[in-house]
Design an enzyme around this catalytic site. Structure first.
Site, PDB file in Angstrom:
ATOM      1  N   GLU B  54      11.137  17.929   9.710  1.00  0.00           N
ATOM      2  CA  GLU B  54      12.071  17.595   8.626  1.00  0.00           C
ATOM      3  C   GLU B  54      12.845  16.314   8.935  1.00  0.00           C
ATOM      4  O   GLU B  54      12.956  15.423   8.093  1.00  0.00           O
ATOM      5  CB  GLU B  54      13.063  18.744   8.397  1.00  0.00           C
ATOM      6  CG  GLU B  54      12.457  20.045   7.894  1.00  0.00           C
ATOM      7  CD  GLU B  54      11.763  19.923   6.543  1.00  0.00           C
ATOM      8  OE1 GLU B  54      11.913  18.898   5.855  1.00  0.00           O
ATOM      9  OE2 GLU B  54      11.045  20.875   6.174  1.00  0.00           O
ATOM     10  N   ASN B  58      12.320  12.746   7.040  1.00  0.00           N
ATOM     11  CA  ASN B  58      13.463  12.118   6.364  1.00  0.00           C
ATOM     12  C   ASN B  58      13.633  10.658   6.786  1.00  0.00           C
ATOM     13  O   ASN B  58      13.929   9.798   5.948  1.00  0.00           O
ATOM     14  CB  ASN B  58      14.756  12.885   6.666  1.00  0.00           C
ATOM     15  CG  ASN B  58      14.915  14.106   5.777  1.00  0.00           C
ATOM     16  OD1 ASN B  58      14.161  14.302   4.832  1.00  0.00           O
ATOM     17  ND2 ASN B  58      15.898  14.934   6.085  1.00  0.00           N
ATOM     18  N   ARG B 112      10.450  15.650  -3.740  1.00  0.00           N
ATOM     19  CA  ARG B 112      11.199  16.229  -2.631  1.00  0.00           C
ATOM     20  C   ARG B 112      11.945  17.430  -3.186  1.00  0.00           C
ATOM     21  O   ARG B 112      12.367  17.431  -4.352  1.00  0.00           O
ATOM     22  CB  ARG B 112      12.189  15.224  -2.025  1.00  0.00           C
ATOM     23  CG  ARG B 112      11.623  13.867  -1.641  1.00  0.00           C
ATOM     24  CD  ARG B 112      10.273  13.889  -0.997  1.00  0.00           C
ATOM     25  NE  ARG B 112      10.188  14.749   0.187  1.00  0.00           N
ATOM     26  CZ  ARG B 112       9.056  14.992   0.816  1.00  0.00           C
ATOM     27  NH1 ARG B 112       7.918  14.473   0.395  1.00  0.00           N
ATOM     28  NH2 ARG B 112       9.050  15.749   1.881  1.00  0.00           N
TER      29      ARG B 112
HETATM   30  N1  ATP Z   1      17.276   9.701   7.748  1.00  0.00           N
HETATM   31  C1  ATP Z   1      17.817   9.576   6.515  1.00  0.00           C
HETATM   32  N2  ATP Z   1      18.179   8.343   6.031  1.00  0.00           N
HETATM   33  C2  ATP Z   1      18.713   8.208   4.814  1.00  0.00           C
HETATM   34  N3  ATP Z   1      18.940   9.239   3.966  1.00  0.00           N
HETATM   35  C3  ATP Z   1      18.611  10.480   4.373  1.00  0.00           C
HETATM   36  C4  ATP Z   1      18.036  10.714   5.667  1.00  0.00           C
HETATM   37  N4  ATP Z   1      17.825  12.042   5.784  1.00  0.00           N
HETATM   38  C5  ATP Z   1      18.238  12.603   4.642  1.00  0.00           C
HETATM   39  N5  ATP Z   1      18.718  11.679   3.772  1.00  0.00           N
HETATM   40  C6  ATP Z   1      19.299  11.943   2.445  1.00  0.00           C
HETATM   41  O1  ATP Z   1      19.639  13.315   2.364  1.00  0.00           O
HETATM   42  C7  ATP Z   1      18.982  13.936   1.244  1.00  0.00           C
HETATM   43  C8  ATP Z   1      18.660  15.364   1.572  1.00  0.00           C
HETATM   44  O2  ATP Z   1      17.719  15.459   2.635  1.00  0.00           O
HETATM   45  P1  ATP Z   1      16.787  16.772   2.716  1.00  0.00           P
HETATM   46  O3  ATP Z   1      15.833  16.584   3.822  1.00  0.00           O
HETATM   47  O4  ATP Z   1      17.647  17.973   2.731  1.00  0.00           O
HETATM   48  O5  ATP Z   1      16.036  16.758   1.294  1.00  0.00           O
HETATM   49  P2  ATP Z   1      14.864  15.780   0.815  1.00  0.00           P
HETATM   50  O6  ATP Z   1      14.304  15.036   1.979  1.00  0.00           O
HETATM   51  O7  ATP Z   1      15.378  14.975  -0.307  1.00  0.00           O
HETATM   52  O8  ATP Z   1      13.793  16.818   0.286  1.00  0.00           O
HETATM   53  P3  ATP Z   1      12.778  17.673   1.218  1.00  0.00           P
HETATM   54  O9  ATP Z   1      13.263  17.583   2.624  1.00  0.00           O
HETATM   55  O10 ATP Z   1      12.877  19.065   0.695  1.00  0.00           O
HETATM   56  O11 ATP Z   1      11.464  17.092   1.019  1.00  0.00           O
HETATM   57  C9  ATP Z   1      17.779  13.043   0.968  1.00  0.00           C
HETATM   58  O12 ATP Z   1      17.335  13.152  -0.366  1.00  0.00           O
HETATM   59  C10 ATP Z   1      18.332  11.656   1.308  1.00  0.00           C
HETATM   60  O13 ATP Z   1      19.079  11.144   0.236  1.00  0.00           O
HETATM   61 MG    MG Z   2      13.745  15.954   3.712  1.00  0.00          MG
END
Ligand code: ATP
Ligand code: MG
Lengths: 112, 160
Positions: B54, B58, B112
């Site tokens: 995860e 990200n 996502r």
């Molecule tokens: N490393 C990162 N850099 C920039 N923004 C991030 C990062 N990690 C997370 N985010 C932000 O946090 C939000 C939530 O992250 P999360 O992993 O919970 O959900 P997602 O990645 O959008 O969906 P999923 O993980 O279910 O595919 C993301 O949509 C993004 O906006």
């Molecule tokens: Mg994610």
């Protein structure tokens, strides 16, 4: 049966249209890296074939992260508006836990 | 032969790799190999692999917006606790607590689900995020392996 599995082509042996069910054999590890290919193949068949329901087969799957949830939700959105259903079969304990924790098990049928 | 970690010493590893989707699997394999010394259960392994997947995904998708960059992963085992860090130098996060809410995503069009942080929190004991716009993101995660260490040292000292 031959006819039914006609979409199980050499090019995508993990996808088959049987009656109006699109069956997708999920890979060993379902992550972001492999997600686009699954999505594209599935959506091409949804567009070109008479598909009403989707079955995700997790028989070979031992790992899935949130990218897998994205694949399922995306297909669910396409098919549920037309009254179709989404099923998950052969999910091991881990995959079941992921489906449950993400709320998937309340919108799709998880068959044991 | 007594393992270093069973004696309470610190064990550490660091890895830097390109932020491309191929390396999501690499990061999972490396962390699983690092944990082998603790004789983890399948569930513990899966928990950590999911959390790593995860955080790395990200960084690839959100941090670097799939344009590439470098991701650093480090793991420290000390006193029966795994401390994991996954770091990128990407766009950073504006509102961290909002980002960590279940179902929150800035990329719904990319399919996502907004479950990444929720899975990290569900499968690790603690998750902390350091980030600000333009300054990259560092995710710190901890998980206790105290029981594994205890049963290892009992085995080694002949108590079981
Ligand atoms: N490393 C990162 N850099 C920039 N923004 C991030 C990062 N990690 C997370 N985010 C932000 O946090 C939000 C939530 O992250 P999360 O992993 O919970 O959900 P997602 O990645 O959008 O969906 P999923 O993980 O279910 O595919 C993301 O949509 C993004 O906006
Ligand atoms: Mg994610």
């Amino acid at each position: 049966m031959e006819e039914q599995w006609r979409m199980q082509t050499e090019e995508n042996p993990n996808f088959a249209v049987i009656d109006n069910y699109l069956c997708i054999r999920m890979p060993k590890e379902v992550d972001h890296h492999g997600a686009a290919a699954i999505r594209e193949n599935a959506d091409r068949l949804l567009l070109n074939e008479q598909v009403r329901n989707i079955v995700f087969d997790f028989e070979n799957t031992s790992f899935m992260d949130s990218s897998g949830i994205g694949i399922i939700i995306g297909r669910y959105r396409k098919i549920s508006s037309l009254g179709g259903r989404v099923y998950a079969i052969h999910a091991d304990e881990r995959i079941q836990r992921i489906l449950k924790a993400s709320g998937m098990s309340s919108i799709i049928e998880v068959l044991l | 032969m007594m393992r270093r970690e069973a004696k309470g010493m610190k064990e550490e590893m660091k890895l830097e790799f390109d932020a491309i989707s191929e390396n999501e699997g690499l990061a999972r394999v490396v962390i699983a190999a690092f944990l082998t010394r603790l004789d983890p259960t399948l569930e513990q392994l899966q928990d950590v692999k999911t959390a790593v997947s995860e955080a790395v995904t990200n960084a690839v998708i959100h941090g670097y917006e799939e344009k590439g960059g470098k991701i650093r992963m480090s793991a420290v085992l000390e006193k029966g606790e795994l401390k994991l860090t996954i770091e990128d130098e990407g766009v950073g996060i504006e509102d961290i607590s909002k980002a960590m809410q279940p179902l929150f995503t800035t990329k719904p069009e990319g399919e996502r689900s907004g479950m990444g942080f929720s899975f990290m929190e569900a499968f690790m004991d603690r998750v902390e995020v350091e980030s600000s716009p333009g300054n990259g993101t560092t995710v710190h995660m901890c998980k206790s392996f105290q029981e594994n260490i205890l049963s290892q040292s009992k085995l080694l000292s002949g108590q079981v």
